[in-house]
Design an enzyme around this catalytic site. Sequence first.
Site, PDB file in Angstrom:
ATOM      1  NE  ARG A   1      -3.406   2.294   2.853  1.00 18.14           N
ATOM      2  CZ  ARG A   1      -3.140   3.208   3.794  1.00 18.14           C
ATOM      3  NH1 ARG A   1      -2.171   3.032   4.660  1.00 18.14           N
ATOM      4  NH2 ARG A   1      -3.863   4.294   3.863  1.00 18.14           N
TER       5      ARG A   1
ATOM      6  CG  HIS B   1      -0.725   8.929   3.428  1.00 23.20           C
ATOM      7  ND1 HIS B   1      -0.859   7.570   3.663  1.00 23.20           N
ATOM      8  CD2 HIS B   1      -0.357   9.459   4.619  1.00 23.20           C
ATOM      9  CE1 HIS B   1      -0.578   7.297   4.923  1.00 23.20           C
ATOM     10  NE2 HIS B   1      -0.265   8.430   5.530  1.00 23.20           N
TER      11      HIS B   1
ATOM     12  CD  GLU C   1      -4.420   7.685   9.680  1.00 25.23           C
ATOM     13  OE1 GLU C   1      -3.964   8.740  10.150  1.00 25.23           O
ATOM     14  OE2 GLU C   1      -4.035   6.564  10.053  1.00 25.23           O
TER      15      GLU C   1
ATOM     16  CG  ASN D   1      -4.918   3.430   8.723  1.00 27.25           C
ATOM     17  OD1 ASN D   1      -5.082   2.413   8.054  1.00 27.25           O
ATOM     18  ND2 ASN D   1      -4.372   4.521   8.222  1.00 27.25           N
TER      19      ASN D   1
ATOM     20  CE1 TYR E   1       0.163   3.015  13.636  1.00 28.24           C
ATOM     21  CE2 TYR E   1      -1.740   4.144  12.745  1.00 28.24           C
ATOM     22  CZ  TYR E   1      -0.511   3.536  12.559  1.00 28.24           C
ATOM     23  OH  TYR E   1       0.027   3.438  11.302  1.00 28.24           O
TER      24      TYR E   1
ATOM     25  CD  GLU F   1      -1.336   4.056   8.003  1.00 28.10           C
ATOM     26  OE1 GLU F   1      -1.074   4.562   9.113  1.00 28.10           O
ATOM     27  OE2 GLU F   1      -1.491   4.726   6.973  1.00 28.10           O
TER      28      GLU F   1
HETATM   29  C1  FCB Z   1      -0.912   7.271  10.677  1.00 32.03           C
HETATM   30  C2  FCB Z   1      -0.479   7.759   9.316  1.00 32.03           C
HETATM   31  C3  FCB Z   1       0.845   7.238   8.873  1.00 32.03           C
HETATM   32  C4  FCB Z   1       1.836   7.128  10.007  1.00 32.03           C
HETATM   33  C5  FCB Z   1       1.222   6.421  11.185  1.00 32.03           C
HETATM   34  C6  FCB Z   1       2.157   6.256  12.353  1.00 32.03           C
HETATM   35  O1  FCB Z   1      -1.787   8.178  11.253  1.00 32.03           O
HETATM   36  O2  FCB Z   1      -1.436   7.428   8.338  1.00 32.03           O
HETATM   37  O3  FCB Z   1       1.302   8.042   7.822  1.00 32.03           O
HETATM   38  O4  FCB Z   1       2.344   8.364  10.325  1.00 32.03           O
HETATM   39  O5  FCB Z   1       0.094   7.123  11.609  1.00 32.03           O
END
Ligand code: FCB
Length: 517
Positions: free
Chosen positions: A104, A147, A192, A325, A327, A405
């Site tokens: 990607r 992006h 995002e 995505n 985290y 992600e």
């Molecule tokens: C996300 C982004 C990516 C990277 C990660 C850690 O928010 O899409 O570009 O910075 O975080």
Amino acid sequence: MTPRPTTTHPLTSSAVPGVPLTAATPHDATVRMPDGFLWGAATAAYQIEGAAHVDGRTDSIWDAFARVPGAVVDGDDGEVACDHYHRYADDVALMAGLGLGTYRFSTSWSRVRPDGGPVNPKGIDFYSRLVDELLDHEILPWVTLYHWDLPQALEEHGGWTNRDTAYRFAEYAADVHDALGDRVGVWTTLNEPWCSSFLSYTAGAHAPGRRSREAGLSAAHHLMLGHGLATAELRRRAPSANLGITLNLTVTDPVDPADERDRDAARRIDAQFNRVFLDPILRGAYPADLLTDLAEVGLDGVIDDVVHDGDLAVISTPIDTLGVNYYHGEAVSYQTPDRELHGSAPVSRPTSSPYPAADGVQVHPRPLPVTAQDWEVQPEGLARLLVRVHEEYTAERGIALYVTENGAAYDDVVAEDGSVDDQDRLAFVDLHLRAIHDAITAGVDVRGYFAWSLLDNYEWAWGYSKRFGVVRVDYETQERTVKASGKWYADVARDGVIPPLPDASLAALNPPSDTQE
Ligand code: FCB
């Protein structure tokens, strides 16, 4: 979902009573992912390409933002980054060595249409060569059109606060499709949009660094409109293409679920982070509670101005795939926490809250490990998030989910022989894959996973100070070294099996932050 055991391993503990913070599947179990599960890695143009002013590329908002004093740690920029523009063939060979099924990447608007002007043949040719190289190695190209790197010239005309930018985006999408559409079948419009609207135009933490609630809201709507226009245009050209968008989504819990104020805090963050995008794209309407919250702080006029008749029908043009995505999640309250998480880049330029209508809402740290960016490690949240999105949005519309992600920054240590034994990152990815497996077991249609990131790279306002790669990049020599996490990921991708996670790897995650001295 079946209830999870509340004690699986040492990371299980929670500020939210009854909610375990780790995935159900024990870390020492062997897990097999479904046949056909797609294994990939992700990057973004500005974070890796470099060659920022080569072959006709001109400034994006990130080139300009990086020059603003105090906006980016150490004033780092993407002028050279990982020099992927020149090293793409070696990088694709590296991906093939890792056994990736898909890659990607994003195309740079400023390279394809410098200054937002006519198509730059040299710029688009780079992506054409990259796609050929991927196909030669039997790696599926997964293209993201935006992006975050808007041409600076368009920002000077208002950027995403200007409705016209949405139409320019659809034109640019068509140009990229003209060049790559014969070989690329998977298209993501935006990565995002929360970051490229609220974090960029309201918080001022990302380019273009504006700090206005009105600007963030207007940018968010115009990004949605650009997504819808581009999706409709791509669908017209390629009816059988796989079209979608990637959202960064979170799981927000009230610190005290019995406290109505804490529940209100969680509802607001959910509305202003998740549903502000999920609802217009998948239900064709902005959430009613969000509109009420905005009206209460006098922002209803912005909505009335920017949302034109017919926009929501365009925005909800059907998609095939939703990229998620993830985290971490967060626990929120109106109470002041005893201590703060420091999850934003330590820059000197002032920033604001990204939330237009959540004054007073505060994030409370939980007894969880944290990454090198003070981001909590909460794999369980990914399982809950996927189940929620599936049940509330995607299942009934037949939309597939991909985790586009997930990954973590850790302070890698390079051994004398040059190797990097990043057991922390390996454990992070392992636990999140187990969480995805939990979601699949609960019936969620998750079809693939992309490690963020293939390479260490330019981490936006954090500059080069944080490393996310499963491959290390030596920025002096541009040498690439596959880390332990990358070798492990290659095995997982090859076999479709997650082997038991050794206790020592699990222990490499930081101890729960509230027990740190
Ligand atoms: C996300 C982004 C990516 C990277 C990660 C850690 O928010 O899409 O570009 O910075 O975080």
